[in-house]
Design an enzyme around this catalytic site. Structure first.
Site, short mmCIF file in Angstrom:
data_model
loop_
_atom_site.label_atom_id
_atom_site.label_comp_id
_atom_site.label_asym_id
_atom_site.label_seq_id
_atom_site.Cartn_x
_atom_site.Cartn_y
_atom_site.Cartn_z
CD GLU A 30 -20.01 70.76 -57.90
OE1 GLU A 30 -18.98 70.14 -58.21
OE2 GLU A 30 -20.00 72.00 -57.67
CB SER A 158 -19.61 68.60 -61.16
OG SER A 158 -18.83 68.35 -60.01
CG ASP A 265 -10.77 72.38 -65.09
OD1 ASP A 265 -9.96 71.49 -64.72
OD2 ASP A 265 -11.91 72.50 -64.61
CD GLU A 278 -14.66 75.55 -63.95
OE1 GLU A 278 -15.05 75.36 -62.78
OE2 GLU A 278 -15.39 75.39 -64.95
CG ASN A 280 -12.69 73.18 -60.05
OD1 ASN A 280 -13.91 73.25 -60.04
ND2 ASN A 280 -12.00 73.09 -61.19
N GLY A 284 -12.81 67.26 -56.69
CA GLY A 284 -13.28 65.93 -56.34
C GLY A 284 -12.17 65.03 -55.84
#
Length: 318
Positions: A30, A158, A265, A278, A280, A284
């Site tokens: 990433e 990602s 998500d 999941e 994060n 981002g």
């Protein structure tokens, strides 16, 4: 800013942060996304008057951290080497406060399989799954879970290495492709229905975002390149279902130990049930990214969001 989110705004003088290193880039798959995120964060902090230095993380990281006389680190590394607890452990050893979750939560959230196992143990809904290590595992997973399925490297983000499959043959091919990124490959039941992403900031859940894409799923291109991805805020749920989603997000993040900020998500099936995918811990921060969108809906512009993330590191780590 609406009163419900007023406490998210940083009230600290920028001098309270000291000299801040923005850690970005790195060596993970990433890297390109992290370079964009890091550049945006550096620009926002510089404009706000913070004493900031950007460090593209490489083999000289330890020397640079020591030579730059860093007081605090803003971690905007995505994926392994930055989001998996290893960077957090290094900074702990150096006595440098940092943004986001700690060692355990970072390592746990980076591992999709262990995250699911924690959620399952607490009765938090997550799609049925299997671990793939051979063609035999693919046949067994197809029989047990049915098709369609989605294949994921267990430690990538990602949507890298992910694929939707509708047959055992396709599953075997997708497993082999995903195994190029990760020795551990996960396969999950495909959930038919809308996808949502929900950001958390300083212990508070931000307005959920409903995602729409003409792609098979919300893949790398849909996340960072395409201009036809749809983002809906308000998310379109009725008030009761939106509150259910917010409460579930808070519970799921608490189970993993998320601190500072993050993004969850979630899928919703045809019966209206939510299924967690999941979490994060360093999402981002590009011009296509979701946390800045959610923050805007809560009344924070990008600079205020970055300062709020940094301020939480003062509150939790001094």
């Amino acid at each position: 800013m609406t009163s419900a989110y007023e406490q998210l705004h940083s009230t600290l003088d920028v001098n309270a942060f000291g000299r801040v290193a923005v850690l970005y880039g790195g060596k993970s798959a990433e890297r390109e996304v992290s370079l964009k995120s890091g550049a945006a964060v550096i620009d926002a902090l510089t404009t706000a008057g913070v004493d900031v230095v950007g460090i593209d993380v490489g083999d000289d990281l330890l020397a640079r951290l020591q030579n730059e006389k860093i007081d605090r680190a803003f971690i905007i590394l995505h994926g392994r080497g930055g989001e998996d607890g290893s960077m957090q452990g290094l900074l702990e050893c150096l006595g440098i406060p940092y943004t986001g979750s700690g060692i355990l939560a970072s390592a746990l959230a980076m591992d999709k399989l262990r995250t699911k196992q924690v959620w399952q143990s607490l009765g938090i809904p997550t799609p049925r799954h299997a671990v793939l290590a051979s063609e035999h595992d693919c046949v067994a997973a197809g029989t047990e879970l049915g098709f369609p399925l989605i294949v994921k490297p267990a430690h990538e983000g990602s949507s890298i290495g992910m694929a939707k499959v509708n047959s055992v043959e396709a599953l075997v091919d997708a497993w082999k492709d995903a195994a190029q990124y990760d020795s551990q490959v996960l396969v999950e039941q495909w959930i038919h229905g809308p996808e949502f992403t929900i950001a958390v900031l300083r212990g508070q859940v931000l307005p959920p975002i409903a995602l729409g894409t003409p792609h098979v799923f919300y893949d790398y291109d849909a996340k960072y390149i395409a201009n036809d991805t749809q983002y809906r805020i308000p998310c379109g749920l009725d008030s009761a279902k939106e509150q259910e989603l917010i409460d579930l997000t808070a519970r799921a993040c608490d189970a993993i130990g998320i601190e500072g900020w993050g993004r969850l998500d979630v899928m919703q099936d045809e019966q209206g049930r939510f299924w967690l995918l999941e979490v994060n811990t360093a999402p981002g921060m590009t011009d296509h990214s979701l946390v800045p969108m959610a923050a805007r809906a809560a009344g924070l512009d990008f600079q205020q969001l970055v300062l709020a993330i940094l301020a939480e590191s003062v509150a939790t780590r001094g």
